[in-house]
Design an enzyme around this catalytic site. Sequence first.
Site, PDB file in Angstrom:
ATOM      1  CG  ASP A  31      64.037  16.302 -24.828  1.00  0.00           C
ATOM      2  OD1 ASP A  31      63.767  17.469 -24.465  1.00  0.00           O
ATOM      3  OD2 ASP A  31      64.593  16.035 -25.915  1.00  0.00           O
ATOM      4  CG  ASN A  32      64.906  20.348 -20.938  1.00  0.00           C
ATOM      5  OD1 ASN A  32      64.733  20.322 -22.159  1.00  0.00           O
ATOM      6  ND2 ASN A  32      65.783  21.166 -20.364  1.00  0.00           N
ATOM      7  CB  THR A  35      64.984  23.009 -27.922  1.00  0.00           C
ATOM      8  OG1 THR A  35      65.822  21.906 -27.534  1.00  0.00           O
ATOM      9  CG2 THR A  35      65.505  24.290 -27.298  1.00  0.00           C
ATOM     10  N   GLY A  36      62.820  20.401 -27.601  1.00  0.00           N
ATOM     11  CA  GLY A  36      62.296  19.220 -28.266  1.00  0.00           C
ATOM     12  C   GLY A  36      60.776  19.198 -28.262  1.00  0.00           C
ATOM     13  CB  THR A 117      79.672  20.593 -32.606  1.00  0.00           C
ATOM     14  OG1 THR A 117      79.488  21.596 -33.603  1.00  0.00           O
ATOM     15  CG2 THR A 117      80.591  21.159 -31.531  1.00  0.00           C
ATOM     16  CE1 TYR A 142      76.559  23.374 -29.433  1.00  0.00           C
ATOM     17  CE2 TYR A 142      77.688  23.926 -31.471  1.00  0.00           C
ATOM     18  CZ  TYR A 142      76.921  23.047 -30.734  1.00  0.00           C
ATOM     19  OH  TYR A 142      76.527  21.860 -31.265  1.00  0.00           O
ATOM     20  NE  ARG A 222      79.169  26.809 -41.623  1.00  0.00           N
ATOM     21  CZ  ARG A 222      80.072  27.760 -41.835  1.00  0.00           C
ATOM     22  NH1 ARG A 222      80.921  27.655 -42.850  1.00  0.00           N
ATOM     23  NH2 ARG A 222      80.129  28.811 -41.048  1.00  0.00           N
ATOM     24  N   GLY A 283      81.518  34.359 -34.970  1.00  0.00           N
ATOM     25  CA  GLY A 283      81.729  32.930 -34.730  1.00  0.00           C
ATOM     26  C   GLY A 283      81.527  32.056 -35.935  1.00  0.00           C
ATOM     27  CG  ASP A 284      78.396  31.981 -38.662  1.00  0.00           C
ATOM     28  OD1 ASP A 284      78.327  31.057 -37.828  1.00  0.00           O
ATOM     29  OD2 ASP A 284      77.399  32.540 -39.137  1.00  0.00           O
TER      30      ASP A 284
END
Length: 328
Positions: A31-32, A35-36, A117, A142, A222, A283-284
């Site tokens: 992991d970079n 975001t983690g 996804t 995405y 959702r 996009g939603d």
Amino acid sequence: MRYLVTGGAGFVGSHVVLALLDAGHEVVVLDNLSTGHRQAVPPNVKLHEIDLLDISATSEVMKQGPWDGVLHFAALSLVSDSMRDPFHYLRQNYITALNLIQNCVEHGIKKIVFSSTAALFGGPERLDPILETAPVQPGSPYGESKYMIERVLSWADTIYGVKSACLRYFNAAGADPQGRAGEDHRPETHLIPLTIDAALGRRPALKLFGTDYPTRDGSCIRDYIHVTDLADAHIRALDQISHNSVTYNVGNGQGYSNLEVIQSVERVSGRKVPWEAAPRRKGDPSLLVADSTKLKRETGWTPKFGDLDKIVETALLWREKHPMGYEK
């Protein structure tokens, strides 16, 4: 078994690491940490702080095998950001995955589980739960980047015999029931933790993006899947790809609207949620609900935390005990 988990310091990846450990496997995380969180990786798990864009550094980790498989979660994942900066998303997600898959081929790794996804199905509105056979029409860069990776995996199977499981999952939510991990994005964009923080007075009034969708109450619907159930699906998928590649939609099959999420948080927390209407986001889609019949039939998987209030309860407990997330 010994597995390499990319993005294992992130939300879903960290819960999959726990599930692998609970099943008695050895796990190594790559992991970079963009975001983690280092604190999300258990102390008994080796962490390589490496960016998959660095193909040579990735190769050095791969050389430290043998590996029984790779589970790939490392990616940029915000639909709205991908609409603002499409080339960055397409480049970053595609090239990092391509580097990883190429390394798997070169080092003889024959199993890959890929975090795909439901954003693959972001095109025309669908009123029924989505099957794996539904037309793929990404509604965002995405989603497009994830589909591009699925195609690479297909060719890796055809040409090199690398088997893969593409798990197209819907809205991951909740937290580890034992409190070992939870959701901590910077910034946070997911509805359930944002709604909880609004209820706890830790943020301003919640913005509800779109109240004029063609749904039962005008807000988006959702399919929320508990992250622990999602982790279980990944473990089961590993067992399915000894001989054939598979694709699964992963969700509860039950859709909840944004307003129903607010109501659930109010029930579970006993607090009112301040919120205000905001314009739709690009996009939603109005509705995304999974049909996970194939996954259940082929693996025996069934969600243990299918009730929305239970999902919210675990998320609330995490956020109450970790008001600053993984930071002390």
